[in-house]
Structures are given as C-alpha cells and as structure tokens.
Design a protein around this motif. Structure first.
Motif, PDB file in Angstrom:
ATOM      1  N   GLY A 176      14.423  24.614  61.748  1.00 31.01           N
ATOM      2  CA  GLY A 176      14.256  23.092  61.408  1.00 31.01           C
ATOM      3  C   GLY A 176      15.493  22.408  61.003  1.00 31.01           C
ATOM      4  N   PHE A 177      16.197  23.322  60.050  1.00 33.73           N
ATOM      5  CA  PHE A 177      17.600  22.676  59.705  1.00 33.73           C
ATOM      6  C   PHE A 177      18.647  22.364  60.942  1.00 33.73           C
ATOM      7  N   VAL A 178      18.793  23.548  61.690  1.00 35.23           N
ATOM      8  CA  VAL A 178      19.575  23.806  62.616  1.00 35.23           C
ATOM      9  C   VAL A 178      19.426  22.664  63.795  1.00 35.23           C
ATOM     10  N   ASN A 179      17.919  22.544  64.050  1.00 30.88           N
ATOM     11  CA  ASN A 179      17.896  21.503  65.156  1.00 30.88           C
ATOM     12  C   ASN A 179      18.148  20.267  65.067  1.00 30.88           C
ATOM     13  N   HIS A 180      17.708  19.672  63.586  1.00 26.43           N
ATOM     14  CA  HIS A 180      18.091  18.326  63.255  1.00 26.43           C
ATOM     15  C   HIS A 180      19.387  18.008  62.598  1.00 26.43           C
ATOM     16  N   ALA A 181      20.249  19.056  62.743  1.00 25.09           N
ATOM     17  CA  ALA A 181      21.551  18.952  61.803  1.00 25.09           C
ATOM     18  C   ALA A 181      22.336  17.755  62.513  1.00 25.09           C
ATOM     19  N   PHE A 187      25.568  24.303  72.665  1.00 27.85           N
ATOM     20  CA  PHE A 187      25.371  25.773  72.757  1.00 27.85           C
ATOM     21  C   PHE A 187      25.883  26.326  74.297  1.00 27.85           C
ATOM     22  N   GLY A 188      26.465  25.386  74.897  1.00 26.44           N
ATOM     23  CA  GLY A 188      27.220  25.597  76.319  1.00 26.44           C
ATOM     24  C   GLY A 188      26.105  26.282  77.346  1.00 26.44           C
ATOM     25  N   ALA A 195      17.336  26.453  71.357  1.00 25.45           N
ATOM     26  CA  ALA A 195      17.497  25.124  70.784  1.00 25.45           C
ATOM     27  C   ALA A 195      18.421  24.984  69.853  1.00 25.45           C
ATOM     28  N   GLY A 196      19.126  23.808  69.847  1.00 26.94           N
ATOM     29  CA  GLY A 196      20.018  23.514  68.524  1.00 26.94           C
ATOM     30  C   GLY A 196      20.237  22.153  68.494  1.00 26.94           C
ATOM     31  N   TRP A 199      20.845  19.595  71.688  1.00 24.08           N
ATOM     32  CA  TRP A 199      19.457  19.673  72.402  1.00 24.08           C
ATOM     33  C   TRP A 199      18.351  18.883  71.865  1.00 24.08           C
ATOM     34  N   HIS A 200      18.234  19.088  70.333  1.00 22.14           N
ATOM     35  CA  HIS A 200      17.075  18.279  69.824  1.00 22.14           C
ATOM     36  C   HIS A 200      17.388  16.878  69.641  1.00 22.14           C
ATOM     37  N   ARG A 201      18.642  16.542  69.310  1.00 24.24           N
ATOM     38  CA  ARG A 201      19.410  15.368  69.147  1.00 24.24           C
ATOM     39  C   ARG A 201      18.513  14.367  70.429  1.00 24.24           C
ATOM     40  N   ILE A 202      18.656  14.858  71.573  1.00 30.03           N
ATOM     41  CA  ILE A 202      18.207  14.319  72.778  1.00 30.03           C
ATOM     42  C   ILE A 202      16.655  13.805  72.548  1.00 30.03           C
TER      43      ILE A 202
END
Ligand SMILES: [Zn+2]
Ligand SMILES: [Zn+2]
Length: 268
Positions: A176-181, A187-188, A195-196, A199-202
């Motif tokens: 959850g921390f990784v996705n919202h950071a 991640f190329g 997910a990273g 990607w989740h920022r989108i």
C-alpha cells in the motif's frame, strides 16, 4: 484485551516506521514537489484511529468466519489440497493467493467506482489531492466493512489458509505504501507485471483519460484482461484527486461522509 493492545501496537509501530521510511524516500525523488505538510500530517493523525477500527472489526469477523467455515466444511483448499509444506509450495501458494486476492479485490474496487452507493465508501481515499504513501490508510471505516462482508467467497476457497506472515506483511502492509508513494519511479518493462507508484498514480489521476483505470493492487495485467489497463508514458505523473463530477461536497475524515456524498456522475 492484552492481545488486542499488543497487536495494535505492533501494527501501529510497523506503520509508523514505514511512514517515516517512505517520507524520506519521497523527499529524495518526488513525483510532485511541494506537497503541503499539513495534508501529510492529517493522514498520519488519522492512522491510529483507522488501525484501531480495522482490529476492532477483526474481533467480529474472526468468530463469524470460523462459524461459517464450521458450517461449510472448512474451505475448499484446506479440504482438498492442504497447507503448503515445502518452500516451493509456500512460494506458489503465496503467488496463487496474491493473484486470487487481487482478482477479487479488482471487482470489489471496480464496483466501488461504478455504484454511486459504494463510491461513498471509497470517496475519502480518492479525495487526496497530494498523493503520497500516507494515503494507503486513508480509507473510510465503511470501506473495510464492505471488504469484510464481500470476503466470503475468498473465505470459502481458502478457509483459514493465508500466506506466510512475511508474505502477508508485504502484501497487506508494505505494498500500500509502495503504490501510493509520491515517487518518480516507473517500472519500465515490468509495468504490466507488478503495480507501483507511477501505475497506481494513474488510478488517482484527475485527467479524463485516466478515469476508472488501473484497479489492481499487485498485478496490472488483471486490468489488461478486463479492459481497464492504462500504461503510463515514461514521464507521465498526472495531478491527483477526485474530479468535481465525482464529488458533490467537500470530503473530509468525518464518519458521516458516506451519507453526505450525494451524487457522482461518470466522467464522459
Ligand atoms: Zn479507486
Ligand atoms: Zn489508492
């Protein structure tokens, strides 16, 4: 009560450590600079309350789940296959569990976006206009009630089986921390695989072309399978928040939020 307090303190402690760690990382390479510190602080201040709520909810869910499993024979997997016994088995089980959980989570999450009623349980999460790792716990209490109630099919498949505690920690605390950071990190070629932050920022973007995209928590290819995948361009880090169309009123941390968000319309 003692177990509850020690469990609470350990979850609060690990969350606090991750919050500090990600705060430092975000400072080094932010996707969006100059985020207001007050917003960060508000999410941090909310953390002890929402963690207490999650644990309190578990006091109700655990006996209810045990009762359901007694009636239904303990879950399909424990009955026919059993718990993994080797390291390879443990890894395969971890991947299988994560994938199944994410497909299930994908549909619950997608339903939250398409149903005006369920959107009310999810609006607080999307109202964050300065997205960073602290948003991982910025969920309304009703969001967790919804996920607990809809967990029943997963329970009937997995019974009491779950991933190794280390794997569970990565899935349910760290990612959850990784996705919202608030990190300028793509991640190329692995973008479709895992997910990273970019990607989740989108998913949190205010831009129309990003609306209702990228619902998965771990495996973006799930979105590709179900037609909601959006691959960010190399330097695409859009502004975040909920569009005016989606919010009828200003959204805060109030418990009455689900009853105050009057309407939302899908962005055209
Ligand atoms: Zn969402
Ligand atoms: Zn999110």
């Amino acid at each position: 009560m003692e177990a509850f307090v020690s469990n609470y303190l350990s979850i609060l402690g690990s969350s606090a450590l991750l919050t500090v760690l990600f705060f430092c990382l975000e400072g080094a390479r932010p996707a969006e600079s100059g985020q207001p510190f007050a917003k960060w602080l508000r999410n941090v201040a909310y953390l002890p309350f929402i963690l207490a709520w999650i644990l309190a909810l578990q006091l109700v869910i655990t006996p209810a789940a045990a009762a359901l499993l007694r009636v239904t024979g303990g879950g399909l997997l424990p009955r026919f296959i059993g718990a993994p016994r080797t390291l390879v088995g443990e890894v395969l089980f971890f991947l299988g569990f994560a994938l199944t959980w994410d497909v299930w989570q994908y549909w619950v999450h997608r339903w939250q976006h398409t149903s005006p009623l369920l959107w009310r349980t999810h609006a607080l999460h999307h109202a964050e206009s300065a997205l960073n790792a602290t948003a991982q716990a910025r969920h309304h209490p009703t969001n967790y009630v919804l996920f607990a109630v809809l967990y029943t099919p997963m329970l009937l498949v997995f019974g009491g089986l779950g991933p190794h505690p280390v794997g569970a920690f990565v899935l349910f605390r760290v990612w959850g921390f990784v996705n919202h950071a608030n990190l300028r990190v793509g991640f190329g070629r692995a973008t479709r695989l895992i997910a990273g932050p970019q990607w989740h920022r989108i998913h949190h973007s205010t831009r129309k072309e990003h609306a209702d995209r990228n619902f998965a928590a771990y495996f973006p290819f799930i979105d590709a399978v179900f037609g909601t995948y959006y691959e960010p361009k190399a330097d695409e880090y859009p502004p975040t928040g909920a569009t005016v169309e989606r919010m009828a009123v200003r959204v805060g941390f109030e418990p009455t939020l689900p009853f105050r968000v009057k309407r939302f319309s899908r962005p055209s």
